[in-house]
Design a protein around this motif. Sequence first.
Motif, PDB file in Angstrom:
ATOM      1  N   ARG A 120       0.804  -1.221   0.000  1.00 42.91           N
ATOM      2  CA  ARG A 120       0.000   0.000   0.000  1.00 42.91           C
ATOM      3  C   ARG A 120       0.838   1.272   0.000  1.00 42.91           C
ATOM      4  O   ARG A 120       0.446   2.285  -0.576  1.00 42.91           O
ATOM      5  N   GLY A 150       4.054   1.497  -1.115  1.00 42.26           N
ATOM      6  CA  GLY A 150       5.101   1.490  -2.135  1.00 42.26           C
ATOM      7  C   GLY A 150       6.426   0.921  -1.698  1.00 42.26           C
ATOM      8  O   GLY A 150       7.334   0.779  -2.514  1.00 42.26           O
ATOM      9  N   GLN A 178      -2.922  -0.303 -14.667  1.00 43.35           N
ATOM     10  CA  GLN A 178      -4.118   0.497 -14.391  1.00 43.35           C
ATOM     11  C   GLN A 178      -4.552   0.374 -12.935  1.00 43.35           C
ATOM     12  O   GLN A 178      -5.275   1.239 -12.422  1.00 43.35           O
ATOM     13  N   TYR A 236      -2.236  -0.111 -10.365  1.00 41.76           N
ATOM     14  CA  TYR A 236      -1.068   0.105  -9.513  1.00 41.76           C
ATOM     15  C   TYR A 236      -1.336   1.264  -8.549  1.00 41.76           C
ATOM     16  O   TYR A 236      -1.834   2.311  -8.956  1.00 41.76           O
ATOM     17  N   PRO A 237      -1.021   1.121  -7.251  1.00 39.00           N
ATOM     18  CA  PRO A 237      -1.337   2.177  -6.278  1.00 39.00           C
ATOM     19  C   PRO A 237      -0.482   3.422  -6.474  1.00 39.00           C
ATOM     20  O   PRO A 237       0.660   3.346  -6.938  1.00 39.00           O
ATOM     21  N   ASP A 238      -1.029   4.567  -6.110  1.00 40.51           N
ATOM     22  CA  ASP A 238      -0.317   5.831  -6.283  1.00 40.51           C
ATOM     23  C   ASP A 238       1.024   5.836  -5.566  1.00 40.51           C
ATOM     24  O   ASP A 238       2.020   6.350  -6.093  1.00 40.51           O
ATOM     25  N   ALA A 239       1.067   5.288  -4.356  1.00 42.64           N
ATOM     26  CA  ALA A 239       2.328   5.252  -3.606  1.00 42.64           C
ATOM     27  C   ALA A 239       3.377   4.425  -4.341  1.00 42.64           C
ATOM     28  O   ALA A 239       4.568   4.741  -4.313  1.00 42.64           O
ATOM     29  N   TRP A 288       3.592   4.093  -7.668  1.00 47.14           N
ATOM     30  CA  TRP A 288       4.081   4.930  -8.762  1.00 47.14           C
ATOM     31  C   TRP A 288       5.144   5.904  -8.255  1.00 47.14           C
ATOM     32  O   TRP A 288       6.178   6.121  -8.903  1.00 47.14           O
ATOM     33  N   THR A 289       4.913   6.495  -7.099  1.00 45.01           N
ATOM     34  CA  THR A 289       5.859   7.467  -6.548  1.00 45.01           C
ATOM     35  C   THR A 289       7.221   6.824  -6.281  1.00 45.01           C
ATOM     36  O   THR A 289       8.265   7.401  -6.602  1.00 45.01           O
ATOM     37  N   CYS A 324       4.904  -0.151 -19.156  1.00 41.59           N
ATOM     38  CA  CYS A 324       3.669  -0.246 -18.383  1.00 41.59           C
ATOM     39  C   CYS A 324       2.639  -0.959 -19.243  1.00 41.59           C
ATOM     40  O   CYS A 324       2.300  -0.474 -20.323  1.00 41.59           O
TER      41      CYS A 324
END
Length: 204
Positions: free
Chosen positions: A149, A151, A168, A170-173, A175-176, A193
């Motif tokens: 959750r 990252g 599509q 993948y959690p935002d954290a 990606w960061t 991706c």
Amino acid sequence: MAVLEALSSREKYLMAILSDPSGLDQAEFLWNATDHPKGCFRAWPFQQRWWRNEDPLTIDQCGRSVGKSLSIQVKACAFPVLHAPHEMVITAPEGNHLQAVTDLIETRLIGTRFYKELLLGNANNGITHRPFLAKFRNGARIMGRIPQRDGRGIKGTHPLHLEMDEAQDYPDAGWTEIIETLKRGHEGASWRCLLYTSDAADDL
């Protein structure tokens, strides 16, 4: 530094097959396929152009059952031949997504003598699980990671080649964190991706 004697025409052809950056020539040369009349793996014509894309950053948006996961297998099997001693990371939002891909890669590696000989060769063929890791004699490594959750699941990885499946979801954290892992300054660095959308399926 390696020194090669003068190669025969057959040896040169073999080197060309193994050096294909897409890995497609390797797959069509080495893989078996029970669903093909002659038992040889062959990509569909539309897959040939798609998988040979050498752009360092790509987003592959398409429907189900067109070869997204299969393209990861192709690139993973070719990676230790093309990019020793670097790392390849395969990531997906959740463990069940990732395992579906890494299980197929493991089957290819162990079931194909050429790749099995490249594996580190200890009791488990150089492959461990949870997280997935395949080690090769030349120092190359293929790693599987899920972001979790926050990252943190992909921290500590430094891939030359990054495959992100089901992007599509993948959690935002994730990606960061993942942006910082890729070895962007190295020759051959790439990030794909792969994502599914219903719109893409409708276009096929």
